[in-house]
Design a protein around this motif. Structure first.
Motif, PDB file in Angstrom:
ATOM      1  N   ALA A 102       0.961  -1.107   0.125  1.00 42.85           N
ATOM      2  CA  ALA A 102      -0.082   0.071   0.151  1.00 42.85           C
ATOM      3  C   ALA A 102       0.857   1.344   0.065  1.00 42.85           C
ATOM      4  CB  ALA A 102      -0.985  -0.040   1.034  1.00 42.85           C
ATOM      5  N   ALA A 103       0.788   2.105  -1.027  1.00 41.41           N
ATOM      6  CA  ALA A 103       1.659   3.254  -1.137  1.00 41.41           C
ATOM      7  C   ALA A 103       0.816   4.465  -0.608  1.00 41.41           C
ATOM      8  CB  ALA A 103       1.866   3.718  -2.741  1.00 41.41           C
ATOM      9  N   LEU A 104       1.416   4.902   0.611  1.00 42.66           N
ATOM     10  CA  LEU A 104       0.615   5.934   1.045  1.00 42.66           C
ATOM     11  C   LEU A 104       1.734   7.254   0.998  1.00 42.66           C
ATOM     12  CD1 LEU A 104      -1.659   7.042   3.450  1.00 42.66           C
ATOM     13  CD2 LEU A 104       0.054   6.502   5.227  1.00 42.66           C
ATOM     14  N   GLY A 105       1.302   8.263   0.176  1.00 37.32           N
ATOM     15  CA  GLY A 105       2.184   9.316   0.011  1.00 37.32           C
ATOM     16  C   GLY A 105       1.931   9.976  -1.182  1.00 37.32           C
ATOM     17  N   GLY A 106       2.714  10.871  -1.667  1.00 40.49           N
ATOM     18  CA  GLY A 106       2.872  11.366  -3.002  1.00 40.49           C
ATOM     19  C   GLY A 106       3.229  10.668  -4.227  1.00 40.49           C
ATOM     20  N   GLY A 107       3.935  11.451  -5.255  1.00 44.05           N
ATOM     21  CA  GLY A 107       4.365  10.801  -6.354  1.00 44.05           C
ATOM     22  C   GLY A 107       5.526   9.826  -6.134  1.00 44.05           C
ATOM     23  N   MET A 108       6.489  10.349  -5.467  1.00 39.16           N
ATOM     24  CA  MET A 108       7.611   9.691  -4.924  1.00 39.16           C
ATOM     25  C   MET A 108       7.452   8.297  -4.594  1.00 39.16           C
ATOM     26  SD  MET A 108       9.891   8.466  -2.409  1.00 39.16           S
ATOM     27  CE  MET A 108       9.891   9.497  -1.001  1.00 39.16           C
ATOM     28  N   ILE A 109       6.592   8.287  -3.645  1.00 44.16           N
ATOM     29  CA  ILE A 109       6.242   7.012  -2.517  1.00 44.16           C
ATOM     30  C   ILE A 109       5.391   6.010  -3.808  1.00 44.16           C
ATOM     31  CG2 ILE A 109       4.452   5.906  -1.014  1.00 44.16           C
ATOM     32  CD1 ILE A 109       7.084   6.885   0.043  1.00 44.16           C
ATOM     33  N   GLY A 110       4.345   6.632  -4.660  1.00 45.45           N
ATOM     34  CA  GLY A 110       3.525   5.990  -5.354  1.00 45.45           C
ATOM     35  C   GLY A 110       4.412   5.363  -6.567  1.00 45.45           C
ATOM     36  N   ASP A 111       5.411   6.003  -7.085  1.00 49.85           N
ATOM     37  CA  ASP A 111       6.289   5.623  -8.016  1.00 49.85           C
ATOM     38  C   ASP A 111       7.100   4.526  -7.630  1.00 49.85           C
ATOM     39  OD1 ASP A 111       5.056   7.414  -9.810  1.00 49.85           O
ATOM     40  OD2 ASP A 111       7.003   8.427 -10.037  1.00 49.85           O
ATOM     41  N   ILE A 112       7.809   4.565  -6.663  1.00 50.12           N
ATOM     42  CA  ILE A 112       8.838   3.695  -6.150  1.00 50.12           C
ATOM     43  C   ILE A 112       8.018   2.205  -5.531  1.00 50.12           C
ATOM     44  CG2 ILE A 112       9.176   4.540  -3.824  1.00 50.12           C
ATOM     45  CD1 ILE A 112      12.238   3.747  -3.943  1.00 50.12           C
ATOM     46  N   SER A 113       7.063   2.601  -4.901  1.00 43.96           N
ATOM     47  CA  SER A 113       6.148   1.482  -4.387  1.00 43.96           C
ATOM     48  C   SER A 113       5.641   0.411  -5.690  1.00 43.96           C
ATOM     49  CB  SER A 113       4.982   1.906  -3.559  1.00 43.96           C
ATOM     50  OG  SER A 113       5.444   2.909  -2.478  1.00 43.96           O
ATOM     51  N   GLY A 114       5.445   1.124  -6.599  1.00 44.56           N
ATOM     52  CA  GLY A 114       4.408   0.520  -7.769  1.00 44.56           C
ATOM     53  C   GLY A 114       5.686  -0.364  -8.624  1.00 44.56           C
ATOM     54  N   PHE A 115       6.846   0.058  -8.516  1.00 42.08           N
ATOM     55  CA  PHE A 115       7.854  -0.440  -9.081  1.00 42.08           C
ATOM     56  C   PHE A 115       8.363  -1.597  -8.153  1.00 42.08           C
ATOM     57  CE2 PHE A 115      12.594  -0.605 -10.575  1.00 42.08           C
ATOM     58  CZ  PHE A 115      12.310  -1.142 -11.563  1.00 42.08           C
ATOM     59  N   ALA A 116       8.472  -1.388  -6.787  1.00 39.20           N
ATOM     60  CA  ALA A 116       8.807  -2.713  -6.173  1.00 39.20           C
ATOM     61  C   ALA A 116       7.529  -3.691  -6.432  1.00 39.20           C
ATOM     62  CB  ALA A 116       8.724  -2.184  -4.738  1.00 39.20           C
ATOM     63  N   GLY A 117       6.228  -3.474  -6.587  1.00 38.26           N
ATOM     64  CA  GLY A 117       5.188  -4.241  -6.649  1.00 38.26           C
ATOM     65  C   GLY A 117       5.266  -4.892  -8.274  1.00 38.26           C
ATOM     66  N   ALA A 118       5.893  -3.999  -8.818  1.00 33.90           N
ATOM     67  CA  ALA A 118       5.923  -4.571 -10.281  1.00 33.90           C
ATOM     68  C   ALA A 118       7.001  -5.816 -10.661  1.00 33.90           C
ATOM     69  CB  ALA A 118       6.195  -3.616 -11.374  1.00 33.90           C
ATOM     70  N   THR A 119       7.913  -5.780  -9.488  1.00 32.61           N
ATOM     71  CA  THR A 119       9.247  -6.457  -9.755  1.00 32.61           C
ATOM     72  C   THR A 119       9.394  -7.469  -8.719  1.00 32.61           C
ATOM     73  OG1 THR A 119      10.406  -4.932  -8.769  1.00 32.61           O
ATOM     74  CG2 THR A 119      10.369  -5.122 -11.077  1.00 32.61           C
ATOM     75  N   TYR A 120       8.890  -7.364  -7.206  1.00 28.00           N
ATOM     76  CA  TYR A 120       9.006  -8.399  -6.441  1.00 28.00           C
ATOM     77  C   TYR A 120       8.171  -9.571  -6.851  1.00 28.00           C
ATOM     78  CZ  TYR A 120       8.924 -10.560  -1.799  1.00 28.00           C
ATOM     79  OH  TYR A 120       8.925 -11.450  -0.730  1.00 28.00           O
ATOM     80  N   MET A 121       9.041 -10.642  -6.842  1.00 28.09           N
ATOM     81  CA  MET A 121       8.372 -12.023  -7.180  1.00 28.09           C
ATOM     82  C   MET A 121       7.705 -11.988  -8.472  1.00 28.09           C
ATOM     83  SD  MET A 121       6.995 -13.615  -3.660  1.00 28.09           S
ATOM     84  CE  MET A 121       7.472 -15.140  -3.780  1.00 28.09           C
ATOM     85  N   ARG A 122       8.314 -11.116  -9.278  1.00 27.53           N
ATOM     86  CA  ARG A 122       7.715 -10.870 -10.665  1.00 27.53           C
ATOM     87  C   ARG A 122       6.350 -10.225 -10.878  1.00 27.53           C
ATOM     88  NH1 ARG A 122      10.031 -16.209 -11.203  1.00 27.53           N
ATOM     89  NH2 ARG A 122      11.628 -16.139 -12.436  1.00 27.53           N
ATOM     90  N   GLY A 123       6.096  -9.485  -9.719  1.00 27.24           N
ATOM     91  CA  GLY A 123       4.949  -8.846  -9.749  1.00 27.24           C
ATOM     92  C   GLY A 123       3.882  -9.196  -8.720  1.00 27.24           C
ATOM     93  N   ILE A 124       3.756  -8.306  -7.607  1.00 28.66           N
ATOM     94  CA  ILE A 124       2.494  -8.331  -6.849  1.00 28.66           C
ATOM     95  C   ILE A 124       1.593  -7.338  -6.754  1.00 28.66           C
ATOM     96  CG2 ILE A 124       4.213  -9.822  -5.203  1.00 28.66           C
ATOM     97  CD1 ILE A 124       4.032  -7.273  -3.237  1.00 28.66           C
ATOM     98  N   ARG A 125       0.447  -7.290  -6.102  1.00 30.53           N
ATOM     99  CA  ARG A 125      -0.431  -6.207  -6.409  1.00 30.53           C
ATOM    100  C   ARG A 125      -0.147  -5.088  -5.371  1.00 30.53           C
ATOM    101  NH1 ARG A 125      -5.638 -10.008  -4.380  1.00 30.53           N
ATOM    102  NH2 ARG A 125      -3.878 -10.715  -3.329  1.00 30.53           N
ATOM    103  N   TYR A 126      -0.384  -3.798  -5.866  1.00 28.55           N
ATOM    104  CA  TYR A 126      -0.568  -2.735  -5.036  1.00 28.55           C
ATOM    105  C   TYR A 126      -1.378  -1.781  -5.063  1.00 28.55           C
ATOM    106  CZ  TYR A 126       1.146   0.382  -8.861  1.00 28.55           C
ATOM    107  OH  TYR A 126       1.116   1.243 -10.153  1.00 28.55           O
ATOM    108  N   ILE A 127      -1.753  -0.973  -4.026  1.00 23.79           N
ATOM    109  CA  ILE A 127      -2.599  -0.067  -3.805  1.00 23.79           C
ATOM    110  C   ILE A 127      -2.242   1.318  -3.624  1.00 23.79           C
ATOM    111  CG2 ILE A 127      -4.702   0.560  -2.279  1.00 23.79           C
ATOM    112  CD1 ILE A 127      -4.709  -2.396  -3.353  1.00 23.79           C
ATOM    113  N   GLN A 128      -2.506   2.251  -4.416  1.00 27.07           N
ATOM    114  CA  GLN A 128      -2.000   3.704  -4.501  1.00 27.07           C
ATOM    115  C   GLN A 128      -3.195   4.437  -3.376  1.00 27.07           C
ATOM    116  OE1 GLN A 128       0.293   5.057  -5.695  1.00 27.07           O
ATOM    117  NE2 GLN A 128       0.737   4.465  -7.710  1.00 27.07           N
TER     118      GLN A 128
END
Ligand code: GLY
Length: 349
Positions: A102-128
């Motif tokens: 769950a990415a709680l914050g502005g653009g920096m947090i959303g972008d980096i959390s989403g990238f971690a979500g895209a790549t951790y174990m080849r992709g897990i779900r994330y919430i903005q």
């Protein structure tokens, strides 16, 4: 009543906009992304102390095991080092394929959390869960995720759509005047590229007085563009109105000029150039300047056309000999114009 905008991309998800949604976020997440047992909240040192506990409690009350990882606020944290730190934290806590970020914050947090979500174990779900106007209307929607490299902004990234976007408009109340105004530049961008009624409206009312409706209107517009061109190979480029010049100014100023201020200057440069080159009449630069001033946003820069052109030429969206500029053809309409590199300086005045 919250407003829901449904985004139909490779992953279908809702953007829910309303007051006090943080308290309901556990139930909303359970509904949108069933089957998880763990949630990792990624936040920053400004946002976490104010809103972290509310989110944590709501998630715990739904039975999730809740973890958190807090980054230092600021663009410098959108780095390879922070990204690696997030992946390690997920792994250390046995996060599996069905668990959630769950990415709680502005653009920096959303972008980096989403990238971690895209790549951790080849992709897990994330919430903005955007907490700035800028991330609410733009970066939290559409699935662009990234980190910065020492060589430039957003150079490593992936398209990875969130499973849900929760925009609690109460979180915008603690933003500073300048940060809120930064987001207004992106709102103006939407009006300029595609909605003349919104543009007229923004000259009559203030964004803060109709914030839910205005965020919903911007998100709906972005949804339409992203549904047509999810992977940014065509029309999605219009979302970069003002950004080519803006990014150049941000870079030249060493990030002293904020993103929203730079985009506002960039839109003014684009409108003046479009008028000079016969793409629109003089009412367009006049109105872009007027609306920028109304929202306390700058319209000019101290950097020369040559300096802006040189910095823009190294933009990651530029080819070796050409660059695409988003040109307003009226208030509420625009086109993508591919220009030769040697013409660029003439567009930057
Ligand atoms: N922020 C521009 C885009 O999502 O394409």
């Amino acid at each position: 009543m919250p407003i829901t905008v449904r985004v139909d991309t490779s992953n279908v998800y809702n953007v829910i906009i309303g007051e006090g949604l943080l308290e309901q976020s556990g139930a909303l997440i359970k509904d949108a992304a069933p089957g998880a047992s763990r949630v990792m909240i990624i936040s920053d040192s400004n946002v976490w102390p104010i809103y972290g506990r509310r989110l944590e409690e709501s998630l715990s009350s739904e039975g999730y095991r809740v973890y958190h990882h807090v980054l230092e606020a600021g663009e410098a944290s959108k780095s390879m080092k922070s990204y690696a730190g997030i992946l390690s934290k997920l792994a250390e806590n046995n996060f599996g394929r069905r668990d959630i970020i769950a990415a709680l914050g502005g653009g920096m947090i959303g972008d980096i959390s989403g990238f971690a979500g895209a790549t951790y174990m080849r992709g897990i779900r994330y919430i903005q869960i955007p907490t700035t106007l800028l991330s609410a209307v733009d970066s939290s929607v559409g699935g662009k995720t990234a980190i910065d490299l020492p060589e430039g902004k957003n150079l490593a990234g992936a398209f990875h759509q969130p499973s849900l976007v929760i925009c609690d408009t109460e979180t915008l109340e603690t933003l500073s005047f300048d940060t809120f105004r930064d987001g207004c530049a992106e709102v103006i961008k939407y009006a300029l590229i595609g909605d003349s009624d919104m543009f007229d409206n923004l000259l009559e009312v203030m964004v803060e007085d109709h914030v839910e409706e205005i965020i919903a209107a911007c998100v709906s517009m972005k949804r339409d563009i992203v549904s047509e061109d999810e992977f940014d190979t065509g029309r999605r480029a219009i979302l970069n109105m003002g950004h080519t010049f803006g990014h150049a100014i941000e870079k030249l100023s060493g990030l002293e000029v904020t993103h929203g201020q730079a985009v506002a200057i960039g839109m003014n440069i684009a409108a003046r150039a479009a008028c000079r080159k016969g793409f629109c009449d003089e009412l367009v630069p006049y109105l872009v300047e007027r609306i920028s001033r109304r929202y306390s946003l700058p319209t000019e820069t101290k950097f020369s056309a040559g300096e802006i052109a040189e910095a823009a030429a190294s933009d990651k969206k530029a080819d070796a000999d050409s660059i695409s500029i988003i040109v307003p053809t009226g208030v509420g309409s625009c086109r993508i114009e591919k220009i030769r590199m040697e013409e660029l300086e003439g567009w930057c005045e």
